[in-house]
Design an enzyme around this catalytic site. Structure first.
Site, short mmCIF file in Angstrom:
data_model
loop_
_atom_site.label_atom_id
_atom_site.label_comp_id
_atom_site.label_asym_id
_atom_site.label_seq_id
_atom_site.Cartn_x
_atom_site.Cartn_y
_atom_site.Cartn_z
N SER A 68 0.83 -1.56 -0.16
CA SER A 68 0.36 -0.48 0.16
C SER A 68 1.09 0.74 0.29
CB SER A 68 -0.80 0.07 1.31
OG SER A 68 -2.10 1.35 1.16
N TYR A 89 -2.04 0.71 10.89
CA TYR A 89 -2.21 -0.12 9.15
C TYR A 89 -1.61 0.28 8.22
CZ TYR A 89 -3.79 -1.00 4.24
OH TYR A 89 -3.83 -1.33 3.17
#
Length: 258
Positions: A149, A162
């Site tokens: 990501s 995250y």
């Protein structure tokens, strides 16, 4: 193995009910992928994906895999390979498309939940990917696609739990790629930005938000071209370079608005 045109013929999706994993499979099946193994925690959630792939012409198996069940990863990967062999071959490509986004305020209030997210996004994939690398090394060929990501490039206040888990996964995937040089196995690291999917449903989409289908197109392009790192959309390649070099005080102010 990949066919004479370089197309993937067999595919394992870890996170078989995920929107991105499904989109990648649906992108590759029309190009010649004939065997798909969907692995995940909830077979019933993978059933609609399996049905669509079967209609498109693939032989599909559904097997159990839980990223957080580290002790069960060896058996889970054996089951996935057995399913592919029953369909007539080995596995050409493995896609790690599983992950948990979480809610940052809740994670800060519940450290146990933050640890569970880290296990699902990092430590579980580390164990699983090492099992997979061993099997692909024995085959002498294969591609591992790891969904990282943009959030892992530099942690933001709004999602640092995250983001840190993805940063760890990204670093691991790069090191794994280096360890596999010369074995016939390669790793593709994919760094999407915000993806409009069931995982992000209800969240406001920022600029440069993308779709599972766009990520799937990027993965297919990387498989065909041999690229090792993919940004989706591509503009993040340049933006991440800027983000990494911003002074921390400036980054705090900028990221607070992201």
């Amino acid at each position: 193995m990949q066919n004479a045109l370089g197309a993937i013929q067999s595919l394992l999706i870890l996170g078989g009910s995920s929107d991105i994993g499904a989109a990648i499979a649906e992108r590759l099946v029309p190009e010649g992928c004939r065997t798909v193994v969907l692995a995940g925690r909830h077979p019933e959630a993978m059933a609609p994906v399996a049905e669509r792939l079967q209609v498109a012409g693939a032989t599909v198996s559904v097997t159990a895999w839980d990223a957080t069940d580290i002790g069960g990863h060896a058996d889970a990967m054996k089951a996935a390979w057995d399913a592919a062999e029953t369909a007539g071959g080995d596995i050409d490509c493995v896609v790690l498309a599983a992950g948990v986004l979480g809610d940052q305020p809740r994670l800060e209030d519940d450290p146990a939940a933050a640890a569970e997210l880290a296990a699902a996004n990092y430590s579980g994939p580390v164990s699983t990917l090492l099992h997979i690398a061993g099997r692909l090394r024995e085959q002498g060929h294969g591609i591992i696609v790891v969904l990282s990501s943009v959030a892992g490039e530099r942690a933001r206040r709004s999602n640092f739990v995250y983001g840190s888990s993805k940063a760890g996964l990204d670093a691991f995937a790069q090191g794994l790629a280096d360890s596999l040089v010369g074995t016939g196995v390669r790793v593709v690291v994919v760094r999407p930005g915000f993806v409009r999917s069931s995982m992000t449903e209800g969240r406001e989409a920022p600029p440069l938000a993308t779709t599972p289908e766009a990520v799937a197109d990027a993965v297919a392009g990387a498989i065909a071209s041999g690229r090792e790192t993919v940004w989706v959309p591509g503009a993040f390649r340049f933006l991440a370079t800027v983000f990494r070099h911003l002074p921390r005080a400036v980054w705090r102010r900028a990221s607070a608005r992201m």
